[in-house]
Design a protein around this motif. Structure first.
Motif, mmCIF file in Angstrom:
data_model
loop_
_atom_site.group_PDB
_atom_site.id
_atom_site.type_symbol
_atom_site.label_atom_id
_atom_site.label_comp_id
_atom_site.label_asym_id
_atom_site.label_seq_id
_atom_site.Cartn_x
_atom_site.Cartn_y
_atom_site.Cartn_z
ATOM 1 N N ASN A 1 40.266 39.830 27.675
ATOM 2 C CA ASN A 1 41.518 40.109 26.980
ATOM 3 C C ASN A 1 42.563 40.706 27.930
ATOM 4 O OD1 ASN A 1 40.620 39.057 24.554
ATOM 5 N ND2 ASN A 1 39.815 41.022 23.840
ATOM 6 N N ILE A 2 43.816 40.661 27.490
ATOM 7 C CA ILE A 2 44.932 41.106 28.323
ATOM 8 C C ILE A 2 45.005 42.628 28.255
ATOM 9 C CG2 ILE A 2 47.376 40.851 28.819
ATOM 10 C CD1 ILE A 2 45.745 38.233 28.897
ATOM 11 N N PRO A 3 44.874 43.316 29.387
ATOM 12 C CA PRO A 3 44.852 44.787 29.353
ATOM 13 C C PRO A 3 46.216 45.361 28.976
ATOM 14 C CG PRO A 3 44.918 44.009 31.618
ATOM 15 C CD PRO A 3 44.739 42.791 30.756
ATOM 16 N N PRO A 4 46.227 46.516 28.329
ATOM 17 C CA PRO A 4 47.513 47.115 27.920
ATOM 18 C C PRO A 4 48.409 47.436 29.110
ATOM 19 C CG PRO A 4 45.687 48.666 27.621
ATOM 20 C CD PRO A 4 45.075 47.340 27.915
ATOM 21 N N GLN A 5 47.809 47.685 30.282
ATOM 22 C CA GLN A 5 48.634 47.999 31.456
ATOM 23 C C GLN A 5 49.539 46.827 31.826
ATOM 24 O OE1 GLN A 5 45.319 48.352 31.260
ATOM 25 N NE2 GLN A 5 44.631 50.285 32.152
ATOM 26 N N LEU A 6 49.050 45.587 31.663
ATOM 27 C CA LEU A 6 49.885 44.431 31.980
ATOM 28 C C LEU A 6 50.991 44.241 30.940
ATOM 29 C CD1 LEU A 6 47.610 41.572 33.376
ATOM 30 C CD2 LEU A 6 48.961 43.277 34.584
ATOM 31 N N ILE A 7 50.687 44.519 29.693
ATOM 32 C CA ILE A 7 51.727 44.475 28.658
ATOM 33 C C ILE A 7 52.809 45.496 28.997
ATOM 34 C CG2 ILE A 7 52.231 44.708 26.213
ATOM 35 C CD1 ILE A 7 50.402 42.351 26.859
ATOM 36 N N GLU A 8 52.390 46.674 29.441
ATOM 37 C CA GLU A 8 53.334 47.739 29.797
ATOM 38 C C GLU A 8 54.214 47.324 30.966
ATOM 39 O OE1 GLU A 8 53.209 52.520 30.836
ATOM 40 O OE2 GLU A 8 51.569 51.229 31.484
ATOM 41 N N VAL A 9 53.640 46.611 31.946
ATOM 42 C CA VAL A 9 54.430 46.143 33.092
ATOM 43 C C VAL A 9 55.597 45.292 32.611
ATOM 44 C CG1 VAL A 9 54.406 44.595 35.081
ATOM 45 C CG2 VAL A 9 52.591 46.290 34.807
ATOM 46 N N GLU B 1 48.144 29.711 33.461
ATOM 47 C CA GLU B 1 46.874 29.356 34.091
ATOM 48 C C GLU B 1 46.242 30.583 34.752
ATOM 49 O OE1 GLU B 1 44.993 26.431 37.560
ATOM 50 O OE2 GLU B 1 47.159 26.618 37.311
ATOM 51 N N MET B 2 47.058 31.368 35.450
ATOM 52 C CA MET B 2 46.551 32.560 36.123
ATOM 53 C C MET B 2 46.030 33.575 35.113
ATOM 54 S SD MET B 2 48.576 35.012 38.828
ATOM 55 C CE MET B 2 49.681 35.767 37.630
ATOM 56 N N MET B 3 46.808 33.820 34.054
ATOM 57 C CA MET B 3 46.395 34.795 33.047
ATOM 58 C C MET B 3 45.115 34.349 32.347
ATOM 59 S SD MET B 3 48.565 37.333 33.107
ATOM 60 C CE MET B 3 48.687 38.131 31.518
ATOM 61 N N THR B 4 45.005 33.045 32.091
ATOM 62 C CA THR B 4 43.798 32.524 31.441
ATOM 63 C C THR B 4 42.583 32.697 32.335
ATOM 64 O OG1 THR B 4 45.108 30.899 30.212
ATOM 65 C CG2 THR B 4 42.743 30.487 30.412
ATOM 66 N N ASP B 5 42.744 32.368 33.617
ATOM 67 C CA ASP B 5 41.624 32.450 34.548
ATOM 68 C C ASP B 5 41.168 33.898 34.747
ATOM 69 O OD1 ASP B 5 39.799 31.274 36.525
ATOM 70 O OD2 ASP B 5 41.014 32.364 37.988
ATOM 71 N N LEU B 6 42.114 34.814 34.846
ATOM 72 C CA LEU B 6 41.773 36.205 35.153
ATOM 73 C C LEU B 6 41.279 36.979 33.940
ATOM 74 C CD1 LEU B 6 44.682 37.244 37.577
ATOM 75 C CD2 LEU B 6 42.350 36.555 38.171
ATOM 76 N N VAL C 1 36.264 29.967 45.710
ATOM 77 C CA VAL C 1 35.157 30.832 46.139
ATOM 78 C C VAL C 1 35.642 31.975 47.007
ATOM 79 C CG1 VAL C 1 33.028 30.922 47.489
ATOM 80 C CG2 VAL C 1 33.432 29.023 45.908
ATOM 81 N N ASN C 2 36.517 31.675 47.962
ATOM 82 C CA ASN C 2 36.890 32.665 48.967
ATOM 83 C C ASN C 2 38.078 33.541 48.573
ATOM 84 O OD1 ASN C 2 34.885 31.846 50.844
ATOM 85 N ND2 ASN C 2 36.131 30.085 51.399
ATOM 86 N N LEU C 3 38.936 33.041 47.689
ATOM 87 C CA LEU C 3 40.128 33.810 47.334
ATOM 88 C C LEU C 3 40.153 34.204 45.860
ATOM 89 C CD1 LEU C 3 42.849 31.865 49.384
ATOM 90 C CD2 LEU C 3 41.829 34.080 49.914
ATOM 91 N N LEU C 4 40.032 33.216 44.979
ATOM 92 C CA LEU C 4 40.205 33.509 43.559
ATOM 93 C C LEU C 4 39.021 34.264 42.965
ATOM 94 C CD1 LEU C 4 41.882 30.230 42.247
ATOM 95 C CD2 LEU C 4 42.940 32.393 42.914
ATOM 96 N N LEU C 5 37.814 33.949 43.392
ATOM 97 C CA LEU C 5 36.643 34.617 42.822
ATOM 98 C C LEU C 5 36.674 36.132 43.027
ATOM 99 C CD1 LEU C 5 33.955 34.527 41.371
ATOM 100 C CD2 LEU C 5 32.841 34.008 43.557
ATOM 101 N N PRO C 6 36.917 36.645 44.240
ATOM 102 C CA PRO C 6 36.964 38.104 44.392
ATOM 103 C C PRO C 6 38.126 38.746 43.628
ATOM 104 C CG PRO C 6 37.537 37.003 46.450
ATOM 105 C CD PRO C 6 36.983 35.963 45.550
ATOM 106 N N ILE C 7 39.262 38.049 43.561
ATOM 107 C CA ILE C 7 40.401 38.584 42.799
ATOM 108 C C ILE C 7 40.057 38.628 41.319
ATOM 109 C CG2 ILE C 7 42.767 38.108 42.083
ATOM 110 C CD1 ILE C 7 43.225 36.912 44.880
#
Length: 598
Positions: free
Chosen positions: A426-434, A416-421, A81-87
């Motif tokens: 879908n995975i944005p192209p900016q992350l693929i570029e990173v 797990e992080m990628m699935t949750d976020l 609630v306090n950390l992951l939800l806002p992220i």
């Protein structure tokens, strides 16, 4: 900074107004970009997800005392609630708006934009009707008003440079190089050290005298100003010359499914048909216009001129509603559906295949499964020629060349992080570029610096616009398919190892490993066109033509007359932007499709 006296006479004196070297000068001489704030934040977030996973295991374990289970469950709820939800909310909101989900990189883009616009505004003070006037420049910098203006500009540049969140070879560093050339042009004096865009011989002597160098600097700022191209990203996205796709096409009626569409490129009038169809398999992570960038830089334009009827898979319309679909859909169902439509429209005509990068990686096991299915029905294979462009099929830590990217994935990818976020957007192209940038040291600097270096004529700038647009406008990668691509192909190396499974209309083959040897049994001829300067698809990974299909002992580099062919050139991953390399590819692929010596 103290208010300077109006005695500015050199470029070094102007740079000194910034108070010395800034991070944009790369004073520590890094050989790549260091996104240290982003990296630290990512590591912290990964640790948070790992801790959350551990808490979940504790709260569900029958071997842990109940009070500890309850405490772990409550702590997990507080973290969510306090950390992951806002992220999570911030990341998904950014993706839906087309922005970078990393706030540090997003702000970097804004700082680069402001810096580029400030460069353009500065140059405007020294241009009269678009032409640089050296007498006007000299008069202006010797006046108190001009001195105060330059003091203000240098302070603004310094603030932007110090606010930047990354170090080393960045796009901001490329902008600073451009600034130095502008200051040299204004003052007619060199800066200390190596001069940007100037070539030197082995002894360190410049290959061009300073007056000629300044002439090129003048041409550069006049051309950039005329094209409003100081901001490379803004120019790529908004220039009237940045339109990608030069060939007319129609969407095949009834082909659309979850945003995936089948394009048909009809023959231009006056072209004699060769009565052969080519089916183009594009990557999931790029706009399909990599096949059709611009006139003279278009695979499609070249093939149409040869008389081929062309069909292309277009994933650019895939949205969040397809996030649950995996490689069974994108690597099997879509190709079955589209090739059925092609066959219905062209009964009896031979169909050849062409795949670029991932598009080729996924079409090969599809064709092997297709051959298995036809054999099971007592039918001969109907597609027997496949031309591949920069197509990786082998992913290991040894000879494939993929160790750097696999290390990046192992270090930074958290499923797990990628699935949750991103599972719902879908995975944005900016992350693929990173990820791609991690294995190409300082690539954003290299691209921007190369652009500014060559930008001495408006025509050169305009010519680069379509490619820059394509480079800056990727497509979102469907979330489930992305997880499967990473787990099963890039890390699992399943295609190469023979453990990659696909759905099938034949019950005995459904969800069974694909026998890649079926390509050899079916006599499918494979042509690999690969580059020895390609870090994304290294030559050690582009070995389909040396492994499967109609090869002679599968160890020949170049074979002809019904056999595989392997062509290796001194090129990078996106060679189609070069008219010379594209012409060579088209010549060789035509010879391959027509079974002629090349």
């Amino acid at each position: 900074m103290n208010q300077p006296a109006c005695t500015i006479a050199t470029a070094d004196q102007l740079l000194a107004l910034q108070g010395g070297a800034t991070p944009a000068d790369n004073p520590l001489h890094y050989k790549t970009a260091i996104h240290w704030k982003s990296d630290l934040s990512t590591q912290w977030l990964q640790n948070l997800y790992s801790w959350n996973t551990l808490l979940g295991a504790v709260s569900e374990s029958p071997w842990i005392p109940h009070p500890m289970q309850l405490g772990a469950s409550l702590q997990r709820q507080l973290i969510d609630v306090n950390l992951l939800l806002p992220i999570r909310t911030q990341a998904q909101d950014a993706v839906l708006k087309g922005n970078h989900p990393d706030p540090f990189r997003a702000e970097n883009l804004e700082l680069e934009r402001k810096y580029a616009r400030l460069l353009q505004t500065l140059c405007g003070h020294f241009l009269i009707e678009g032409t640089f006037d050296p007498e006007h420049a000299t008069s202006l910098i010797r006046s108190r008003q001009g001195c105060q203006m330059l003091y203000h500009y240098m302070g603004e540049f310094a603030q932007l440079e110090y606010r930047y969140h990354s170090l080393g070879l960045t796009r901001m560093a490329a902008l600073k190089e451009l600034l130095k050339t502008i200051l040299m042009l204004i003052t007619q004096t060199p800066v200390s050290g190596l001069l940007p865009y100037l070539e030197y011989d082995k002894e360190g002597n410049p290959k061009q005298d300073f007056d000629e160098y300044l002439k090129r600097c003048r041409q550069r700022i006049e051309s950039l100003y005329a094209e409003q191209a100081f901001d490379i990203v803004d120019y790529a996205n908004n220039s009237p010359h940045s339109i990608i796709g030069c060939s007319a096409f129609n969407e095949v009626e009834g082909s659309g499914l979850h945003g995936v569409r089948l394009r048909h490129y009809p023959l231009p009038s006056g072209v004699t048909p060769c009565n052969t169809v080519v089916y183009l398999s594009s990557p999931l992570i790029n706009r399909p216009e990599i096949f059709d960038l611009a006139p003279g830089k278009s695979v499609i334009e070249g093939l149409l001129g040869m008389g081929y009827d062309l069909y292309l898979t277009d994933y650019s319309g895939v949205g969040p509603d397809a996030s649950h679909l995996g490689l069974d859909f994108f690597g099997k169902e879509i190709h079955d559906r589209f090739l059925d439509l092609v066959t219905q429209r062209h009964p009896g005509l031979p169909i050849h295949v062409m795949g670029y990068c991932m598009g080729g990686s996924l079409i090969l096991p599809y064709l092997a499964r297709r051959a298995e299915e036809r054999f099971a029905r007592g039918e001969a294979m109907d597609i027997t020629r496949v031309a591949l462009m920069a197509t990786p099929v082998k992913f290991d830590d040894q000879k494939s060349g993929h160790l750097p990217m696999r290390d990046v994935i192992r270090t930074w990818y958290n499923e797990e992080m990628m699935t949750d976020l991103f599972s719902s957007v879908n995975i944005p192209p900016q992350l693929i570029e990173v990820g791609m940038n991690q294995i190409q040291p300082g690539v954003q600097y290299t691209v921007a610096n190369g652009f500014y270096h060559r930008a001495t004529q408006p025509e050169i700038i305009q010519d680069s616009a379509p490619f820059l647009h394509w480079l800056n406008k990727g497509t979102a990668f469907p979330a489930t398919a992305h997880r499967e691509w990473i787990r099963r192909v890039f890390i699992g190396n399943q295609i190469w190892l023979g453990t990659y499974t696909l759905a099938s209309s034949e019950p005995s083959l459904d969800q069974q490993p694909v026998n890649m040897g079926a390509l050899t049994q079916a006599g499918v001829a494979i042509m690999d066109y690969r580059g020895d300067r390609d870090p994304i698809s290294p030559t050690g990974s582009c070995v389909a033509s040396l492994t499967w299909g109609a090869c002679s002992d599968c160890n020949q580099i170049t074979t002809t007359h019904g056999l595989n062919r392997t062509i290796e050139k001194n090129i990078g991953h996106i060679f189609v932007v070069s008219r010379k390399h594209l012409s060579d590819y088209l010549t060789r692929v035509a010879a391959f499709y027509n079974d002629q010596a090349d």
